[in-house]
Design a protein around this motif. Structure first.
Motif: not given
Length: 304
Positions: A149-150, A144-145, A154-155, A147, A120-121, A87
């Motif tokens: 930092y997403q 692998r980002i 999206d959530r 959760a 973030r991506q 990450d």
């Protein structure tokens, strides 16, 4: 004078000459040996030959030797880049270096994160200065980002439907005609299963039951404003209501009961003060504040 006269030395002189000649031979031998060792290419040095240990797999590239006008020099070992999930928001410097990033790129990542920057991506990592397209293509499958930092959007998009469904009101299954519940023990969830009873009347029943100390008849529910009479047939009563000690309670305590108002409570306390404790409800029949209906209702709630 003959030549042999010049070459003649006595014994002590001859020993000195032999010593210096021997010293010169030893010195010449050392100079010759050291000069040969210096000119020997490093690639041919005995300690550079393959050994059992050097034949084992390693994450370092084999040493490379270069020649320059007959001389040789050895390039420092270069560590092969490793590939593992990481990450970019949390990876430490040792992990980033193992991935093959240069030290100045690692410092750039640390400065970016220190200023509040977030990856973030995976594509955000492609903006790292000095990172080539080839390097990014190799690293992209391992990014692998986390959760945390997403993007929050999206959530929300992922769980929006589930949350919207969870907000839909759910209604309990109603009782059948032959089913009944105990009016003095049922909680609000069970009360709402009675046809015609919703959240409002369930709360009103529970509140009125607490003030009374329990119901002695389902008809008492009609004392609640606009209570649906058709719901009475679904209630039964197994336990008797709690009773109050009419001779021990104060005026304020007496008037808290729904069936005793202020004037009735004052009449009871005055009677006790002037005549002593009440022995039965018959003592109250002579008081103008109590009707026969009041006496009937109180008979289920008072004790002497």
């Amino acid at each position: 004078m003959k030549l042999k006269d010049f070459l003649y030395f006595n014994r002590s002189d001859r020993n000195i000459v032999i010593f210096f000649l021997t010293l010169l031979v030893v010195a010449g031998t050392l100079v010759s040996y050291l000069g040969c060792e210096t000119d020997t290419p490093l690639a041919l040095a005995p300690d550079s030959l393959p050994t059992a240990d050097s034949a084992r797999p390693s994450n370092r590239r084999a040493a490379t030797y270069y020649s320059d006008q007959g001389g040789y020099y050895r390039q420092d070992d270069v560590r092969r880049p490793e590939r593992f999930a990481f990450d970019p928001n949390t990876a430490d410097s040792s992990q980033l270096l193992r991935l093959g990033l240069r030290p100045w790129q690692v410092r750039s990542i640390y400065r970016y994160r220190a200023k509040g920057g977030i990856y973030r991506q995976p594509s955000d990592f492609a903006r790292l200065y000095g990172l080539t397209q080839k390097e990014y293509r190799e690293l992209e499958p391992y990014i692998r980002i986390g959760a945390d930092y997403q993007p929050a959007a999206d959530r929300y998009a992922t769980h929006h439907e589930a949350r919207r469904d969870s907000l839909k009101p759910t209604y309990p299954a109603k009782l059948q005609l032959s089913q009944t519940i105990d009016l003095n023990t049922a909680d609000t969830a069970l009360l709402k299963r009675v046809p015609g009873i919703g959240s409002y009347f369930a709360r009103e029943i529970a509140h009125y039951r607490q003030r009374l100390g329990g119901f002695y008849s389902a008809d008492q529910l009609l004392e609640i404003d606009d209570f649906p009479e058709k719901a009475l047939s679904y209630f039964v009563i197994h336990d008797k209501p709690a009773k109050i000690a009419v001779n021990r309670l104060t005026l304020n305590q007496l008037k808290r009961h729904p069936y005793i108002n202020y004037y009735q409570a004052k009449a009871i306390t005055d009677y006790r003060r002037l005549r002593g404790p009440l022995k039965s409800l018959a003592d109250l029949r002579l008081l103008k504040d109590f009707t026969p209906e009041d006496m009937e209702r109180l008979s289920h709630y008072v004790e002497f």
